[in-house]
Design a protein around this motif. Structure first.
Motif, PDB file in Angstrom:
ATOM      1  N   ALA A   1      11.411  12.020 -15.240  1.00 30.31           N
ATOM      2  CA  ALA A   1      11.124  11.460 -13.921  1.00 30.31           C
ATOM      3  C   ALA A   1       9.803  12.026 -13.400  1.00 30.31           C
ATOM      4  O   ALA A   1       9.537  13.224 -13.549  1.00 30.31           O
ATOM      5  CB  ALA A   1      12.250  11.786 -12.953  1.00 30.31           C
ATOM      6  N   ARG A   2       8.973  11.166 -12.801  1.00 32.36           N
ATOM      7  CA  ARG A   2       7.681  11.651 -12.316  1.00 32.36           C
ATOM      8  C   ARG A   2       7.077  10.678 -11.304  1.00 32.36           C
ATOM      9  O   ARG A   2       7.468   9.510 -11.229  1.00 32.36           O
ATOM     10  CB  ARG A   2       6.704  11.845 -13.473  1.00 32.36           C
ATOM     11  CG  ARG A   2       6.279  10.556 -14.166  1.00 32.36           C
ATOM     12  CD  ARG A   2       5.404  10.816 -15.377  1.00 32.36           C
ATOM     13  NE  ARG A   2       4.941   9.577 -15.992  1.00 32.36           N
ATOM     14  CZ  ARG A   2       3.808   8.954 -15.686  1.00 32.36           C
ATOM     15  NH1 ARG A   2       3.018   9.461 -14.740  1.00 32.36           N
ATOM     16  NH2 ARG A   2       3.445   7.842 -16.298  1.00 32.36           N
ATOM     17  N   ASP A   3       6.125  11.202 -10.542  1.00 31.94           N
ATOM     18  CA  ASP A   3       5.303  10.391  -9.647  1.00 31.94           C
ATOM     19  C   ASP A   3       4.100   9.916 -10.458  1.00 31.94           C
ATOM     20  O   ASP A   3       3.285  10.709 -10.900  1.00 31.94           O
ATOM     21  CB  ASP A   3       4.852  11.243  -8.461  1.00 31.94           C
ATOM     22  CG  ASP A   3       3.860  10.528  -7.543  1.00 31.94           C
ATOM     23  OD1 ASP A   3       3.587   9.338  -7.769  1.00 31.94           O
ATOM     24  OD2 ASP A   3       3.358  11.186  -6.607  1.00 31.94           O
ATOM     25  N   ASP A   4       3.996   8.605 -10.675  1.00 29.85           N
ATOM     26  CA  ASP A   4       2.947   8.078 -11.545  1.00 29.85           C
ATOM     27  C   ASP A   4       1.674   7.700 -10.784  1.00 29.85           C
ATOM     28  O   ASP A   4       0.705   7.250 -11.398  1.00 29.85           O
ATOM     29  CB  ASP A   4       3.463   6.837 -12.287  1.00 29.85           C
ATOM     30  CG  ASP A   4       3.912   5.737 -11.333  1.00 29.85           C
ATOM     31  OD1 ASP A   4       3.165   4.769 -11.115  1.00 29.85           O
ATOM     32  OD2 ASP A   4       5.019   5.861 -10.778  1.00 29.85           O
TER      33      ASP A   4
ATOM     34  N   PRO B   1       0.830  -1.208   0.000  1.00 26.41           N
ATOM     35  CA  PRO B   1       0.000   0.000   0.000  1.00 26.41           C
ATOM     36  C   PRO B   1       0.862   1.255   0.000  1.00 26.41           C
ATOM     37  O   PRO B   1       1.845   1.356   0.743  1.00 26.41           O
ATOM     38  CB  PRO B   1      -0.799  -0.122   1.306  1.00 26.41           C
ATOM     39  CG  PRO B   1      -0.846  -1.593   1.578  1.00 26.41           C
ATOM     40  CD  PRO B   1       0.497  -2.098   1.131  1.00 26.41           C
ATOM     41  N   GLY B   2       0.501   2.194  -0.878  1.00 25.76           N
ATOM     42  CA  GLY B   2       1.198   3.470  -0.925  1.00 25.76           C
ATOM     43  C   GLY B   2       2.409   3.512  -1.821  1.00 25.76           C
ATOM     44  O   GLY B   2       3.070   4.552  -1.922  1.00 25.76           O
ATOM     45  N   ALA B   3       2.728   2.410  -2.494  1.00 18.17           N
ATOM     46  CA  ALA B   3       3.880   2.387  -3.400  1.00 18.17           C
ATOM     47  C   ALA B   3       3.418   2.586  -4.833  1.00 18.17           C
ATOM     48  O   ALA B   3       2.408   2.034  -5.256  1.00 18.17           O
ATOM     49  CB  ALA B   3       4.622   1.058  -3.274  1.00 18.17           C
ATOM     50  N   ASN B   4       4.159   3.377  -5.601  1.00 19.93           N
ATOM     51  CA  ASN B   4       3.839   3.574  -7.012  1.00 19.93           C
ATOM     52  C   ASN B   4       4.792   2.755  -7.882  1.00 19.93           C
ATOM     53  O   ASN B   4       5.459   1.835  -7.399  1.00 19.93           O
ATOM     54  CB  ASN B   4       3.857   5.070  -7.365  1.00 19.93           C
ATOM     55  CG  ASN B   4       5.249   5.678  -7.313  1.00 19.93           C
ATOM     56  OD1 ASN B   4       6.254   5.003  -7.125  1.00 19.93           O
ATOM     57  ND2 ASN B   4       5.318   7.002  -7.464  1.00 19.93           N
ATOM     58  N   HIS B   5       4.876   3.087  -9.133  1.00 19.25           N
ATOM     59  CA  HIS B   5       5.712   2.318 -10.062  1.00 19.25           C
ATOM     60  C   HIS B   5       7.139   2.858 -10.141  1.00 19.25           C
ATOM     61  O   HIS B   5       8.104   2.112 -10.078  1.00 19.25           O
ATOM     62  CB  HIS B   5       5.081   2.357 -11.462  1.00 19.25           C
ATOM     63  CG  HIS B   5       5.690   1.393 -12.440  1.00 19.25           C
ATOM     64  ND1 HIS B   5       5.325   0.065 -12.505  1.00 19.25           N
ATOM     65  CD2 HIS B   5       6.641   1.553 -13.400  1.00 19.25           C
ATOM     66  CE1 HIS B   5       6.011  -0.556 -13.457  1.00 19.25           C
ATOM     67  NE2 HIS B   5       6.834   0.336 -14.012  1.00 19.25           N
TER      68      HIS B   5
END
Length: 399
Positions: A346-349, A326-330
């Motif tokens: 680079a980005r938060d997906d 839970p709470g982890a992105n790619h």
């Protein structure tokens, strides 16, 4: 074929599915990385955490050509290893990144963003071609996608593994897709393993004289002869690299492993499989332990990462584990893809809702969780990976 649900065959056998609260990951990881009394009693880890060194090697941006297309691919990687290699051969872990931009062309990235906003798809494709080219244009720096797992390489090397993170920019820029892409990544792994098998067995081959200090770039001589055990190899693939390591370890493809190499553990990290494949036997693994991890805020890979892997290992007699974080992105699993790196593209997906600050979900999702920071997410996967590889190619203690 429906990969959104685990098949009946997969449901007939026991399967470990873990879900950790975001706070649990952050709180348990530091304790998990500290040596316990049991650690001191084990043979491989009796020395406790070790000092770590790092080198790179690069045999050229066009070291080989993809079968069928002739497109160029590099042979390059980053190696983390215990500074004192000791006298007993150490297990080898190979890390493989997934699909991401290959060239750090900031102007092209800005042009692509502008074209997307303007819905000018011709300009969008032109900018994308610059970002996904190989080799990169003169004066344009390649994105070091392999260096995105330095944190994992350091932690595993501290625990007694030799770790090689290989670069696959040429494959990312190529025209191969779907199962062909997974096959190409598997072939790249095997090419690196062949180099390491020869180096470890005889001190000869293409890696001789190729190592450079990872920090300074200066030539470094490291004697890996009789120090790396190619009969104890683990692989970790992130995103499309996850499909690559699954393909490489599949029963059907074991005959492609270099002579003297045995892959004994596979970790698929947020794997992006070709869910439309018509031949699941190409991915079937029955005798090699497999673990699959995916974050609940993954913006690029859905839950088919679990169901596909479950189907591929449905007849397995080895271990199969899956973990939802839970709470982890790619992207946070790779430092080069994460915003704090400042790297191009680079980005938060993860998906966010203004009414739920600090929380995230997957695109279109409704289950929100506190979003892990980049550091928290990496500590979690490092702890899990260390335990997984320790059990199956290390000292054998359960994780």
């Amino acid at each position: 074929m429906n990969h959104d649900d685990t098949t009946a065959a997969a449901r007939r056998r026991p399967m470990r599915t873990l879900a950790l609260a975001a706070s649990t990951v952050a709180l348990l990881v530091p304790q998990a990385l500290v040596a316990s009394p049991a650690t001191a009693a084990s043979s491989d880890a009796a020395r406790g955490p070790r000092g770590v060194s790092a080198v790179t090697y690069d045999l050229g941006d066009q070291a080989y050509r993809l079968p069928g297309t002739g497109e160029p691919v590099e042979i390059a990687g980053t190696v983390h290893y215990p500074t004192d290699l000791g006298t007993t051969p150490l297990p080898l872990v190979v890390l493989l990144h997934g699909w991401h931009e290959t060239c750090a062309d900031r102007a092209a990235a800005e042009a692509r963003t502008a074209a997307e906003l303007a819905q000018d798809w011709e300009a969008y494709e032109a900018a994308s071609r610059k970002l996904f080219s190989w080799p990169c244009a003169p004066g344009t720096r390649p994105i070091a996608n392999d260096r995105g797992y330095d944190y994992l390489g350091e932690e595993l090397a501290r625990r007694g593994f030799v770790v090689v993170s290989i670069r696959a920019n040429g494959i990312n820029a190529s025209s191969v897709w779907g199962d062909e892409n997974a096959s190409a990544r598997a072939d790249l792994i095997n090419r690196h393993l062949a180099l390491w098998q020869r180096l470890a067995a005889s001190g000869r081959g293409g890696l001789v004289g190729a190592f450079r200090d990872a920090a300074t770039g200066q030539p470094r001589r490291v004697d890996f002869r009789d120090r790396v055990d190619l009969n104890r190899v683990g692989t970790m693939g992130h995103s499309r690299g996850g499909a690559g390591v699954t393909w490489q370890a599949a029963d059907r493809h074991k005959d492609q492993w270099p002579t003297g190499v045995k892959v004994k553990a596979v970790l698929a990290l947020a794997p992006a499989y070709n869910v439309m494949t018509e031949d699941m036997t190409a991915y079937e693994i029955t005798k090699t332990p497999v673990a699959v991890l995916r974050g609940t805020c993954d913006g690029q890979v859905g839950t088919e990462a679990f169901s596909f892997a479950a189907e591929a290992t449905a007849r397995s007699t080895a271990g199969f584990h899956q973990l939802a974080i839970p709470g982890a992105n790619h992207n946070y699993f790779n430092t080069e893809w994460s915003p704090r790196s400042g790297e191009v593209a680079a980005r938060d997906d993860a998906a966010h809702d203004a009414d739920r600050p600090g929380q995230c979900t997957e695109p279109g999702g409704s289950a929100y969780a506190p979003q892990l920071t980049e550091a928290e997410q990496r500590r979690g996967v490092a702890a899990y990976a260390e335990g997984f590889f320790r059990q199956y190619i290390g000292d054998g203690r359960r994780f």
